[in-house]
Design an enzyme around this catalytic site. Sequence first.
Site: not given
Length: 658
Positions: A432, A292, A307, A394, A391
Site C-alpha cells: 500500500r 485479510r 485494499r 494506525s 490511510e
Amino acid sequence: MIDIKAFRDDPERFRAGALDKGMHCEFDRLIALDDARRRILTELEGKRAEQNRISKEIGPQIGKAKGALKSAADADRARLEAELRDLEAKPLALKNQVAVLESELQRIEPDWHSVLLTIPQPPAHDVPKGKGSEDNVEIRRWNPAGFDASRPFAASKGFTPRGHLDLVKQHRMVDFERGVKMAGTRHYALTGWGMRLHQAVLRMAFDFMTVENGFTAVGVPVIVKEECMVGTGFFPAGREQAYHIEESKRGSGHDLFLTGTGEVGLMGLHADEILSHEELPLRYTTVSTCFRREAGAAGKDTAGLYRIHQFDKVEQVVVCKADDAESREWHKRMLGYVESLLQRLELPYRLLQCCSGDLGVKNEDMIDVECWMPGRGEAGSDGVPTGAYGETHSASRLGDFQCRRLNLRYRDEQGRIHFAYALNNTVLASPRILIPIQAIFVLLGIFFTVQGVLEWDRAAKSASWPTVAGTVTRSEVTSHRSTHKGRTSTSYHAHIEFDYEVDGKALHGNRRSYKVLASSQSAANEAVTAYPVGRSVTVSYDPQDPERAVLEPGWDWSNAIPIAVGLFAIAFVSFVRWLVERQLRKAVQRMKDLQALGIDPKAIEALADETTAGAAASTAEPAATPTTSGSAEAAASAKSSGPAELKPTFHDDLPGAR
C-alpha cells in the site's frame, strides 16, 4: 476484555462507550447472567465452607456414635443408628448441593463469558465523539519542500499526476492479471522494480525500528489458534475478516487462523504469564505477511494495491505498566517513529484523531496516519483525480483490554499483580505504501536508504529519451544525534537538490532531493563532493511520461585542466616505462641467444674488455725510431690504404672454441 468489577461499579460508562462507538451490546443480559453467576458463586462458596466445617466436626461425632452403638442395649440401638444415619447424610447432602450449583455455574458461565467478550472498551475521556471516519479530527499535516497538498498537484510538481494502476503497469512493477489467475480477485504479483521497492521499504522500516530505535526483533507465527485471536480482541467481532483453516476436520485437535497483523503474534508471546516490572516495557517489532478477507469491502478502494487480501507489514508493539500517563507517552513516541520514517521518505501525510465512532472494539484511543495519494479523490474538470489522503498507518492505545483477555500480568515493586497496558502501531505496510511513493516520487531520482545503498531505477533510461540540463542548487551534509540506553550515536545525511528545465519551463518549484544516509561524516562529504552547488547535471526525460526521469552527473568544466594535466602525466610516465622495458627485453634476448650457442656471456664480456684495451693502445701516438727507405714506403702505403683489417683472435680456453 473489560474489567467486570469496573462494569458492576459503573455500568452506564460502558453503555455510553458502546453507544459512542455505534455498537449494540446485550448489557441487560450481561447484568442478569452476572447476577446469577455471582449468586451461584456465593452459594457455592458457602456450601464448600460448610463442607469443610462439617468434615472437621462430624468426623468425631460419627466415631463416637459408632463406638456407642457397639455397646448399646437393644432399646438404644435404633435411636443410635438413626443418629448415625443423620450424621453420615449431612456431607452427602452438601456434596449433592455443591454438584448442583457447579452444574448451574457451568451452564451459565459460557454465556456470561461470550457476552462479556462483546462489550467494547469505552473510548478515553478526551476522544471526540462522532459517527464514523468523516468525523475524525485532523491534528496536523507535513509536506516535503516544494509540495503543498492544498494546491493542485501540477502546481507543486510541474506535471499532471497519474494513478498508481497506470504507473505500475507502465513500469511493469505489478502483474494483476496473473495474480488473479493464481489466487482470485484482489491478488497480485510484484515484478521487477515493484518487488525490489517492496523489499527495500520493508527492510528500511525494520532496520529503522531495530537498529536506530532499539526495538527487539521477533519473528512470530502468522497461523495461530483461536485462543490467540480471541485474546488479542480480533474475535468474536472480526471473525468474518479472518481466513479459517479447519484442521479439526482433518483430525487435528484445533482449528487455525491466518493473522491480519503481526500484533497478534507479538502480544500472544506472553499470554498467561506474570512478568517482572523490571522487564517492562516490552518493545517488539516484526515483519510478517498479513491476510485479510476484507469481507464486505466494496467501492473504488478495492482496485489496485489499496485494499488487498495479502500484504507485508512491519508492526511495533509496546507492553508497559498499568499507568495511563506512561501509555499516552508511548503513544506519542510510537507516532513519532512513523512520522520520522515518512519524512525520510519525503511523503506528504496528515494525522487524524479518530472519533469514537471510528474506534474498534479494543481501542480506547486511535490516531490514523494518512499519506497523500495523487490518484485518489474526486475527478476534476479534466477527468484526472484531484488527489486525496489514504490511510497507511494506525496507532492504538488499548489500556488493559488485550492483556486481560490474554491474562498477561506483571508484578510491581511491592509484589502486587496487575494487568499490563498494551499499544500497537503500524511502522510500514507494503505494497500500500508504494501507492504514494510511486505516484509522487518513483523514477524521479528519489531513492531509498537501505543499509547505505542507493536504490533507484537506472534501467528505466532509454536512448530514445531527450536530455535536459539541470543545476545543483543545494549540496550539504547534516547530522542527527540520537540517544538510546545512555549511548549517543550520530548519523549523517548528504542532501542534494537540483533544478532542471523541460520544454523551456524551469522546474525549480519541484527540486529533486537526494538524501543519503552515510556511515560517517567523511562518507557524507564524499557523497556531496560529486554534486557541488552550481554543477551542471543532465536528466533523461520522457515527454510522454514526465514522472520517469533519471539524474545523471553532468560534465564539470572547472576540473577540465587538472584532469588534462593528470592524463598527460600518466601518458608520459607510461611511455618512459615502455622504453625502459623495451631495452631490457632486448638485453635479455641477447643473453638468451649466446647461451643457446653454448657461449659463456662472462667470457664474451672479458673478450670485449680485451678488445677495447687493444683498440685503445693502437690509437696511441707511436715513438720516433730510425727507419729505412723501405719502411717509409710501407708506412705511406698503409696510410693511403686506410686502417688494416682487424682479424678475429681465437682463444683455446673459451668454451666451444675451435
